[in-house]
Design an enzyme around this catalytic site. Structure first.
Site: not given
Ligand code: 13P
Length: 250
Positions: A97, A173, A167, A11, A95
């Site tokens: 996010e 997160g 995901e 990230k 993704h």
């Molecule tokens: P986390 O492992 O921090 O939950 O993040 C997962 C993620 O978004 C992988 O792309």
């Protein structure tokens, strides 16, 4: 037989100094692991550093996004060809996010998927539902629609040798990973949706799980039939934890 794959998603973390230490720790801890494919997706500016430090190792590298266009007047965008210039093998697409913060549509994401494939990059297409959608029981409908955006535009055969990462947004997160059964059910659904149209593409497709994977829950998750590895956020920033996750692959 699909080889398992574990991908680190850094990230927007790191800097030149910290990355150098983390890359060195990765190499030290992961170089003897031959039972699993390993990759790290870094922020764009550090692709050159990844290339310099990871070439001739068993760790591949890639980016976290790419432009849907090949070349042109697209300020701030980075093309597939530019990623190839720095030896990238993988690129994360869609993704959540990004999809939420930058309003990426499923259609845009589909074009990016095609773009990655056309230039010999392995796309890692992220799909997943929100907590509200899961509680309403519509998670397969949501994920199905995300897959259909690619299938309808380019056909199911485009999934051959690609990667999809399930995901669930509520698991990213939060420390609250999906259970092995929850993830397996969705992974099976994803594979069968592709298999209904193209059996061999579905058989070669790797389906990763992402969302609060840690060394403890990785064993149960990776033991599931349709879970071909993981996309790891937070725990990938710690080489020791990341190594344990890679070792959790049977
Ligand atoms: P986390 O492992 O921090 O939950 O993040 C997962 C993620 O978004 C992988 O792309």
């Amino acid at each position: 037989m699909r080889r398992k794959l574990v991908v680190a998603n850094w990230k927007m973390h790191g800097n030149l100094v910290l990355n150098e230490q983390l890359f060195a720790a990765y190499i030290q801890k992961l170089s003897l692991l031959s039972h699993v494919d390993i990759a790290v997706c870094v922020p764009y500016p550090y692709l050159a550093q990844a290339q310099a430090l990871l070439k001739n190792t068993n760790i591949a590298w890639g980016a976290q996004n790419l432009s849907k266009d090949a070349i042109g007047a697209f300020t701030g965008e980075v093309s597939a060809m530019m990623l190839k210039d720095f030896g990238a093998s993988y690129v994360i697409i869609g993704h959540s996010e990004r999809a939420t913060a930058y309003c990426e549509s499923d259609e845009n994401i589909a074009v990016k998927f095609k773009q990655a494939k056309s230039y010999g990059l392995t796309p890692i297409l992220c799909v997943g539902e929100t907590l509200i959608e899961r509680e309403a029981g519509v998670m397969q409908m949501v994920v199905g629609k995300q897959l259909d955006a690619v299938i309808n535009a380019y056909g199911a055969s485009i999934f051959a040798d690609a990667v999809v990462s399930y995901e669930p947004i509520w698991a990213i997160g939060t420390g609250l990973a999906a259970s092995g059964e929850q993830a397996q059910t969705m992974h099976e659904f994803i594979r069968s949706r592709i298999a209904a149209l193209d059996k061999s593409a579905a058989a070669s497709l790797k389906i990763l799980y992402g969302g609060s994977v840690n060394p403890q829950n990785a064993v149960q998750l990776f033991a599931m039939q349709d879970i071909d590895g993981g996309l790891i956020g937070k725990c990938s920033l710690n080489a020791q934890e990341f190594e344990k996750i890679c070792r959790a692959v049977a």
